[in-house]
Design a protein around this motif. Structure first.
Motif, short mmCIF file in Angstrom:
data_model
loop_
_atom_site.label_atom_id
_atom_site.label_comp_id
_atom_site.label_asym_id
_atom_site.label_seq_id
_atom_site.Cartn_x
_atom_site.Cartn_y
_atom_site.Cartn_z
N HIS A 98 -4.77 51.47 36.72
CA HIS A 98 -3.66 52.56 35.98
C HIS A 98 -4.62 53.72 35.73
CE1 HIS A 98 -0.78 49.34 35.80
NE2 HIS A 98 -1.19 48.69 34.90
N TRP B 46 6.99 44.28 44.56
CA TRP B 46 6.67 44.43 43.21
C TRP B 46 6.00 45.84 42.93
CZ3 TRP B 46 1.59 44.62 41.15
CH2 TRP B 46 1.42 44.32 40.00
N LEU C 154 1.03 42.30 33.62
CA LEU C 154 1.19 43.76 33.40
C LEU C 154 0.47 44.16 32.23
CD1 LEU C 154 5.02 44.28 34.17
CD2 LEU C 154 3.03 44.63 35.76
N GLU D 51 2.14 36.96 37.70
CA GLU D 51 1.93 38.42 37.32
C GLU D 51 1.43 38.61 35.93
OE1 GLU D 51 5.35 41.19 37.39
OE2 GLU D 51 6.67 39.19 37.63
N SER E 90 -3.02 45.71 36.35
CA SER E 90 -1.75 44.70 36.44
C SER E 90 -2.05 43.89 37.63
CB SER E 90 -0.62 45.41 36.57
OG SER E 90 -0.25 45.94 35.32
N GLN F 232 8.47 48.39 42.67
CA GLN F 232 9.20 48.09 41.40
C GLN F 232 8.54 48.97 40.29
OE1 GLN F 232 10.19 44.40 40.46
NE2 GLN F 232 11.50 44.73 38.54
N HIS F 233 7.19 48.79 40.15
CA HIS F 233 6.47 49.23 39.06
C HIS F 233 5.67 50.32 39.51
CE1 HIS F 233 7.57 45.41 37.09
NE2 HIS F 233 7.24 44.85 38.10
#
Length: 263
Positions: free
Chosen positions: A94, A127, A63, A61, A68, A130-131
């Motif tokens: 994003h 995942w 970020l 992963e 990401s 979570q973000h």
């Protein structure tokens, strides 16, 4: 609440695909590995035998400020698969607050019908939740080759719907389809834990220790059986010798009786 992103045209989608392919993260290799246990299941008439198996689960992963990425892979022991198989990518844009699931060829998992598709999706969704739980989910076209039969189509749709995705068909023949979801937060990160289990390091060591102990116990049993076989072989040889002596003695006695009777 953020504004909904404008629908992507085919040109925009193609441009985004080129950007993702040329992205520095496009060829990232797995960095973290875990062991998966596939529970033995009854034989399926379409996919064949489903024995106990162990698979390596890879994860990497990144970020970043603009994007990401989460990439998940599956590696099978002593078995090669195509490059587009056993891989799931979750990209986060994003600037658009958008989550997209890849690759473009769709989620192609080997071995089939073992619960790995739901497991991969669940890991990617977990995942993303979570973000980026507030991000929107990009609509994804479903490849028609994934639904070559009614049963395969039903299995695919059930897998997607169980994770919270909505499957829509775009033609009367139910060939062209797409899946979507309003928000990442509306997706589910559970899977069939009785089919696919993550084996921790200590559990794997314990399994190896138990397997080694079972092998040693089996070797002891085999040696005992081999000793018994050797005993039986020796007894069999003694019995054969005794029987041969008795036969010879009987023949001698019969010859002696015949000789005495003819005198």
């Amino acid at each position: 609440m953020p504004d909904s992103p404008a629908p992507q045209t085919e040109t925009d989608a193609a441009t985004q695909a080129v950007v993702e392919q040329s992205h520095p993260w496009a060829e990232l290799a797995p960095e973290h590995f875990r062991l998966l246990r596939l529970a033995p299941l009854p034989t399926d008439r379409h996919t064949g035998a489903r024995p106990l198996r162990f698979i390596q689960f890879g994860r990497v992963e990144r970020l970043g400020k603009h994007h990401s990425l989460l990439r998940l892979t599956l590696q099978l022991p002593n078995q090669l698969v195509r490059k587009e198989q056993n891989i799931l990518e979750v990209w986060a844009n994003h600037s658009q607050r958008l989550i997209s699931f890849g690759p473009e060829t769709g989620l192609l998992v080997q071995p089939e019908n073992r619960g790995l598709g739901r497991f991969m999706l669940a890991q990617g969704i977990g995942w993303a939740r979570q973000h980026f739980a507030h991000y929107q989910v990009e609509t994804t076209a479903l490849a028609s080759k994934d639904a070559f039969s009614d049963e395969a189509r039903a299995r695919r749709d059930h897998c997607l719907q169980a994770q919270g995705l909505v499957v829509e068909y775009l033609d009367p023949l139910n060939i062209k389809a797409q899946c979507s979801a309003p928000r990442v937060s509306s997706l589910h990160s559970d899977w069939h834990t009785e089919k696919v289990q993550i084996v921790e390091l200590l559990d794997a060591a314990n399994m190896l220790q138990q397997a080694d102990q079972s092998v040693r116990e089996f070797e002891v049993k085999v040696r005992k059986l081999e000793n018994r076989v050797e005993v039986f072989k020796r007894e069999d040889g003694s019995l054969r010798f005794t029987i041969a002596c008795l036969v010879a003695f009987c023949v001698f006695q019969a010859g002696l009786l015949i000789w005495m009777a003819t005198r």
